[in-house]
Design a protein around this motif. Structure first.
Motif, short mmCIF file in Angstrom:
data_model
loop_
_atom_site.label_atom_id
_atom_site.label_comp_id
_atom_site.label_asym_id
_atom_site.label_seq_id
_atom_site.Cartn_x
_atom_site.Cartn_y
_atom_site.Cartn_z
N HIS A 83 15.98 5.27 4.49
CA HIS A 83 16.83 6.45 4.57
C HIS A 83 17.55 6.51 5.92
O HIS A 83 18.76 6.82 5.99
N LYS A 84 16.83 6.20 7.00
CA LYS A 84 17.44 6.24 8.33
C LYS A 84 18.52 5.18 8.47
O LYS A 84 19.59 5.42 9.06
N MET A 85 18.26 3.99 7.96
CA MET A 85 19.24 2.91 8.08
C MET A 85 20.51 3.23 7.30
O MET A 85 21.65 3.01 7.79
N LEU A 86 20.37 3.76 6.10
CA LEU A 86 21.56 4.12 5.33
C LEU A 86 22.35 5.24 6.01
O LEU A 86 23.60 5.25 5.99
N GLN A 87 21.64 6.17 6.63
CA GLN A 87 22.32 7.25 7.33
C GLN A 87 23.11 6.72 8.52
O GLN A 87 24.25 7.15 8.78
N ARG A 88 22.54 5.77 9.25
CA ARG A 88 23.24 5.19 10.40
C ARG A 88 24.48 4.42 9.95
O ARG A 88 25.53 4.46 10.60
N ILE A 89 24.37 3.71 8.85
CA ILE A 89 25.53 2.96 8.35
C ILE A 89 26.65 3.92 7.97
O ILE A 89 27.84 3.70 8.27
N SER A 114 0.84 -1.19 0.00
CA SER A 114 0.00 0.00 0.00
C SER A 114 0.88 1.25 0.00
O SER A 114 2.07 1.21 0.33
N GLU A 115 0.30 2.38 -0.38
CA GLU A 115 1.06 3.63 -0.44
C GLU A 115 1.61 4.01 0.93
O GLU A 115 2.73 4.51 1.05
N GLU A 116 0.84 3.76 1.95
CA GLU A 116 1.30 4.09 3.31
C GLU A 116 2.49 3.24 3.70
O GLU A 116 3.47 3.74 4.29
N ALA A 147 5.63 4.43 1.84
CA ALA A 147 6.20 5.65 2.42
C ALA A 147 6.96 5.34 3.70
O ALA A 147 8.07 5.88 3.94
N ASP A 148 6.40 4.46 4.54
CA ASP A 148 7.09 4.07 5.77
C ASP A 148 8.42 3.38 5.46
O ASP A 148 9.43 3.58 6.16
N TYR A 149 8.41 2.57 4.41
CA TYR A 149 9.64 1.86 4.05
C TYR A 149 10.72 2.83 3.58
O TYR A 149 11.90 2.68 3.93
#
Length: 378
Positions: A357-363, A345-347, A350-352
């Motif tokens: 983005h957060k996981m890549l930033q932490r890495i 679903s679209e929701e 968007a959550d994914y």
């Protein structure tokens, strides 16, 4: 015992000098036997006077028939106890009827001893049925003939062993399929069962048996307006009543023409079907409330069916605002097609993206802090 009875009889009739009549002695003996059967438990002082009381009772009952002399009772027990015992035995031992029964003439016999009545009485017999009479009950009346069921005789002519007429479920399926609301078909069937065949047995309500099709239309009407009310959060309303009635009656007419009902050969699949007119529909709608059928579980269960689910009602065009509400989209609870399993679903997408983005930033941050080579996160 016969000797004791004779002594008691002589003491009751001291002036009777000849032999006692056999019928008197036999009656006294019979009364003694009956008293021991019907009054087996007497007090000790009453048991002493049992035989004497029975002899006294026999004398009194045959006094007129045998023309007995005056009876002089000298009981072997106190008079108060004896009178009570005598009254008790007289009540529990019925006196035999001395008059012949009326209404039955005396039987006469011929010289050989045979009953003349049996010789002259005709022997009851039944005529042998003809071939047409024998086969008549197995034949099915032709369509349109005298055997065609009508509204007044529909209940009596319903198919044997079927609580609901065989056309009910196919018609419900047709109507719900045409309106895109197959999910409410089980609810309508349950309502028909509860009203027309409660407990699996056909109701004896004459009005119900004569208005099966109008009841079906009224049930569909109430189910749809209830679902619309639950989906919009507004109170349940019958308006626009005329437009909805027109659409429902049109669907019923189409169902009668387009639905195929499978039955055995020779049976009428549309037994108890009657064309539903506007006044029949109005009467059935009123009866639903007056009879309290809307308080049944099948109607209350619509609240639980909706519950916290999301109901999407397709809004009707402005020019068709008088038409019935459009089909309601239902996510069934017994399938995988539910929101919690809709991962695309679209929701969820968007959550994914946020999570990715957060996981890549932490890495990236971890590798930078450890002195590793910087990696372009893009």
């Amino acid at each position: 015992m016969s000797r004791q009875i004779e002594q008691a009889l002589f003491s009751l009739m001291p002036t009777y000098g000849s032999d006692l009549p056999p019928s008197l002695v036999e009656l006294a003996e019979s009364l003694v036997s009956q008293s021991r059967f019907k009054a087996s438990t007497l007090k000790a002082e009453e048991e002493v006077g049992r035989l004497y009381a029975c002899a006294n009772l026999a004398c009194n009952r045959l006094k007129v028939t045998l023309d007995l002399p005056p009876i002089q009772a000298r009981p072997p027990i106190p008079p108060r106890i004896y009178n009570r015992l005598y009254t008790h035995l007289d009540n529990i031992i019925p006196a035999p009827s001395s008059t012949p029964r009326r209404g039955r003439p005396p039987r006469t016999t011929n010289s050989k001893g045979a009953d003349l009545a049996s010789e002259t009485r005709p022997i009851p017999s039944r005529a042998t049925p003809t071939k047409e009479q024998s086969l008549a009950r197995f034949r099915t009346p032709t369509k349109g003939g005298a055997g065609t069921p009508s509204k007044s005789t529909g209940a009596a002519n319903s198919l044997t062993g079927v609580a609901l007429p065989v056309w009910v479920k196919p018609v419900i399926k047709f109507i719900c399929s045409e309106t895109g609301q197959l999910a409410i078909a089980p609810t309508i069937v349950a309502a028909m069962d509860a009203i027309i065949a409660p407990g699996g047995r056909r109701t004896k309500d004459e009005w119900v048996n004569q208005n099966i099709a109008p009841i079906l239309s009224a049930i569909y009407f109430y189910v749809t307006i209830k679902l619309v009310a639950l989906s919009t959060g507004q109170p349940m309303t019958k308006e626009p009543f005329s437009a909805q009635r027109r659409e429902i009656l049109k669907l019923l007419g189409r169902a009668r023409e387009e639905t195929t009902v499978n039955v055995s050969s020779g049976q009428d699949p549309w037994t108890e079907w009657e064309e539903t007119k506007p006044r029949d529909f109005n009467s059935a709608v009123n009866q639903m409330e007056e009879q309290g059928w809307l308080d049944s579980d099948w109607f209350k269960g619509l609240d639980e069916l909706v519950g916290a689910k999301r109901w999407d009602v397709v809004a009707a065009p402005a020019e068709d605002e008088d038409d019935m509400a459009k089909p309601i989209q239902i996510r069934r609870a017994d399938t995988m097609f539910q929101e919690k399993y809709d991962y695309l679903s679209e929701e969820r997408k968007a959550d994914y993206n946020v999570w990715r983005h957060k996981m890549l930033q932490r890495i990236t941050d971890n590798r930078t802090n450890s002195g590793a080579m910087e990696i372009d996160a893009q």
